[in-house]
Motif scaffolding. Structure first.
Motif, PDB file in Angstrom:
ATOM      1  N   ASP A   4       0.829  -1.210   0.000  1.00 44.86           N
ATOM      2  CA  ASP A   4       0.000   0.000   0.000  1.00 44.86           C
ATOM      3  C   ASP A   4       0.862   1.258   0.000  1.00 44.86           C
ATOM      4  O   ASP A   4       0.573   2.230  -0.699  1.00 44.86           O
ATOM      5  N   LYS A   5       1.935   1.256   0.807  1.00 41.26           N
ATOM      6  CA  LYS A   5       2.837   2.412   0.865  1.00 41.26           C
ATOM      7  C   LYS A   5       3.486   2.657  -0.493  1.00 41.26           C
ATOM      8  O   LYS A   5       3.607   3.792  -0.940  1.00 41.26           O
ATOM      9  N   LYS A   6       3.913   1.588  -1.161  1.00 37.91           N
ATOM     10  CA  LYS A   6       4.537   1.734  -2.473  1.00 37.91           C
ATOM     11  C   LYS A   6       3.512   2.249  -3.486  1.00 37.91           C
ATOM     12  O   LYS A   6       3.805   3.154  -4.279  1.00 37.91           O
ATOM     13  N   ALA A   7       2.301   1.702  -3.459  1.00 36.20           N
ATOM     14  CA  ALA A   7       1.255   2.113  -4.400  1.00 36.20           C
ATOM     15  C   ALA A   7       0.889   3.582  -4.237  1.00 36.20           C
ATOM     16  O   ALA A   7       0.617   4.275  -5.216  1.00 36.20           O
ATOM     17  N   ARG A   8       0.924   4.080  -3.000  1.00 36.22           N
ATOM     18  CA  ARG A   8       0.604   5.488  -2.736  1.00 36.22           C
ATOM     19  C   ARG A   8       1.779   6.411  -3.027  1.00 36.22           C
ATOM     20  O   ARG A   8       1.637   7.626  -2.993  1.00 36.22           O
ATOM     21  N   GLY A   9       2.943   5.822  -3.240  1.00 35.55           N
ATOM     22  CA  GLY A   9       4.126   6.625  -3.510  1.00 35.55           C
ATOM     23  C   GLY A   9       4.743   7.245  -2.266  1.00 35.55           C
ATOM     24  O   GLY A   9       5.562   8.145  -2.365  1.00 35.55           O
ATOM     25  N   THR A  10       4.341   6.772  -1.088  1.00 33.56           N
ATOM     26  CA  THR A  10       4.891   7.348   0.145  1.00 33.56           C
ATOM     27  C   THR A  10       6.214   6.705   0.539  1.00 33.56           C
ATOM     28  O   THR A  10       6.941   7.259   1.352  1.00 33.56           O
ATOM     29  N   LEU A  11       6.521   5.549  -0.024  1.00 35.53           N
ATOM     30  CA  LEU A  11       7.818   4.909   0.203  1.00 35.53           C
ATOM     31  C   LEU A  11       8.320   4.357  -1.117  1.00 35.53           C
ATOM     32  O   LEU A  11       7.565   3.730  -1.858  1.00 35.53           O
ATOM     33  N   GLU A  12       9.597   4.602  -1.416  1.00 36.37           N
ATOM     34  CA  GLU A  12      10.164   4.060  -2.648  1.00 36.37           C
ATOM     35  C   GLU A  12      10.377   2.558  -2.552  1.00 36.37           C
ATOM     36  O   GLU A  12      10.047   1.814  -3.460  1.00 36.37           O
ATOM     37  N   ASN A  13      10.972   2.119  -1.452  1.00 32.16           N
ATOM     38  CA  ASN A  13      11.318   0.716  -1.281  1.00 32.16           C
ATOM     39  C   ASN A  13      10.811   0.183   0.054  1.00 32.16           C
ATOM     40  O   ASN A  13      11.606  -0.092   0.949  1.00 32.16           O
ATOM     41  N   PRO A  14       9.496   0.026   0.212  1.00 29.52           N
ATOM     42  CA  PRO A  14       8.990  -0.498   1.479  1.00 29.52           C
ATOM     43  C   PRO A  14       9.471  -1.933   1.677  1.00 29.52           C
ATOM     44  O   PRO A  14       9.731  -2.654   0.718  1.00 29.52           O
ATOM     45  N   SER A  15       9.604  -2.324   2.927  1.00 31.26           N
ATOM     46  CA  SER A  15      10.126  -3.652   3.241  1.00 31.26           C
ATOM     47  C   SER A  15       9.349  -4.292   4.375  1.00 31.26           C
ATOM     48  O   SER A  15       8.729  -3.612   5.173  1.00 31.26           O
ATOM     49  N   VAL A  16       9.428  -5.604   4.422  1.00 33.40           N
ATOM     50  CA  VAL A  16       8.901  -6.365   5.544  1.00 33.40           C
ATOM     51  C   VAL A  16      10.074  -7.156   6.101  1.00 33.40           C
ATOM     52  O   VAL A  16      10.794  -7.821   5.368  1.00 33.40           O
ATOM     53  N   VAL A  17      10.269  -7.061   7.400  1.00 31.75           N
ATOM     54  CA  VAL A  17      11.376  -7.739   8.064  1.00 31.75           C
ATOM     55  C   VAL A  17      10.802  -8.645   9.141  1.00 31.75           C
ATOM     56  O   VAL A  17       9.973  -8.218   9.940  1.00 31.75           O
ATOM     57  N   GLY A  18      11.245  -9.874   9.166  1.00 31.76           N
ATOM     58  CA  GLY A  18      10.820 -10.796  10.214  1.00 31.76           C
ATOM     59  C   GLY A  18      11.650 -10.562  11.465  1.00 31.76           C
ATOM     60  O   GLY A  18      12.859 -10.370  11.390  1.00 31.76           O
ATOM     61  N   VAL A  19      10.998 -10.561  12.606  1.00 30.15           N
ATOM     62  CA  VAL A  19      11.685 -10.302  13.868  1.00 30.15           C
ATOM     63  C   VAL A  19      11.228 -11.320  14.911  1.00 30.15           C
ATOM     64  O   VAL A  19      10.046 -11.628  15.004  1.00 30.15           O
ATOM     65  N   ILE A  20      12.173 -11.805  15.677  1.00 31.38           N
ATOM     66  CA  ILE A  20      11.839 -12.608  16.849  1.00 31.38           C
ATOM     67  C   ILE A  20      12.259 -11.775  18.050  1.00 31.38           C
ATOM     68  O   ILE A  20      13.426 -11.392  18.157  1.00 31.38           O
ATOM     69  N   TYR A  21      11.317 -11.433  18.898  1.00 31.98           N
ATOM     70  CA  TYR A  21      11.660 -10.638  20.068  1.00 31.98           C
ATOM     71  C   TYR A  21      11.109 -11.317  21.315  1.00 31.98           C
ATOM     72  O   TYR A  21      10.116 -12.015  21.274  1.00 31.98           O
ATOM     73  N   GLN A  22      11.819 -11.114  22.402  1.00 37.74           N
ATOM     74  CA  GLN A  22      11.418 -11.711  23.669  1.00 37.74           C
ATOM     75  C   GLN A  22      11.415 -10.610  24.727  1.00 37.74           C
ATOM     76  O   GLN A  22      12.447  -9.988  24.986  1.00 37.74           O
ATOM     77  N   LEU A  23      10.276 -10.370  25.293  1.00 36.43           N
ATOM     78  CA  LEU A  23      10.161  -9.341  26.315  1.00 36.43           C
ATOM     79  C   LEU A  23      10.587  -9.915  27.659  1.00 36.43           C
ATOM     80  O   LEU A  23      10.049 -10.913  28.111  1.00 36.43           O
ATOM     81  N   GLU A  24      11.579  -9.275  28.269  1.00 36.64           N
ATOM     82  CA  GLU A  24      12.025  -9.717  29.584  1.00 36.64           C
ATOM     83  C   GLU A  24      11.904  -8.562  30.562  1.00 36.64           C
ATOM     84  O   GLU A  24      10.864  -8.370  31.154  1.00 36.64           O
ATOM     85  N   TYR A  25      12.924  -7.774  30.701  1.00 38.81           N
ATOM     86  CA  TYR A  25      12.926  -6.674  31.665  1.00 38.81           C
ATOM     87  C   TYR A  25      12.527  -5.376  30.971  1.00 38.81           C
ATOM     88  O   TYR A  25      13.368  -4.529  30.668  1.00 38.81           O
ATOM     89  N   CYS A  26      11.258  -5.227  30.734  1.00 38.39           N
ATOM     90  CA  CYS A  26      10.768  -4.020  30.065  1.00 38.39           C
ATOM     91  C   CYS A  26       9.287  -3.847  30.403  1.00 38.39           C
ATOM     92  O   CYS A  26       8.673  -4.690  31.038  1.00 38.39           O
ATOM     93  N   LEU A  27       8.738  -2.735  29.961  1.00 35.53           N
ATOM     94  CA  LEU A  27       7.299  -2.521  30.120  1.00 35.53           C
ATOM     95  C   LEU A  27       6.601  -3.236  28.971  1.00 35.53           C
ATOM     96  O   LEU A  27       6.725  -2.840  27.822  1.00 35.53           O
ATOM     97  N   ASP A  28       5.898  -4.285  29.277  1.00 39.41           N
ATOM     98  CA  ASP A  28       5.193  -5.080  28.286  1.00 39.41           C
ATOM     99  C   ASP A  28       3.775  -4.528  28.154  1.00 39.41           C
ATOM    100  O   ASP A  28       2.909  -4.805  28.979  1.00 39.41           O
TER     101      ASP A  28
END
Length: 86
Positions: A21-45
């Motif tokens: 959608d971002k690319k189609a609207r022209g708001t981003l030239e090269n939009p990307s999707v990045v896979g992330v594995i995150y683990q919440l430990e000592y933080c505000l969840d």
């Protein structure tokens, strides 16, 4: 939604659609999707109500500390080059 990045938990299809959608609207030239594995430990969840309830308390403490130190409250800023982390 503004500048920045977004996380769609367990929803690769939604993230990919957002990028397309971002690319189609022209708001981003090269939009990307990045896979992330995150683990919440000592933080505000913020997926847990007990931590959400702490936020106003710590906000007031930070505000008081900044006032005592004679400092301004921090503000978010837009990136200078839209759609880029350069």
């Amino acid at each position: 939604m503004g500048n920045g990045f977004y996380i769609w938990e367990n929803n690769y299809s939604r993230a990919l659609q957002w990028a397309k959608d971002k690319k189609a609207r022209g708001t981003l030239e090269n939009p990307s999707v990045v896979g992330v594995i995150y683990q919440l430990e000592y933080c505000l969840d913020f997926t847990d109500s007990q931590f959400i309830d702490l936020l106003p308390i710590y906000f007031d403490l930070l505000k008081a500390d900044l006032h005592t130190a004679g400092k301004d409250f921090p503000r978010n800023k837009d990136v200078k080059v839209r759609g880029s982390w350069k």
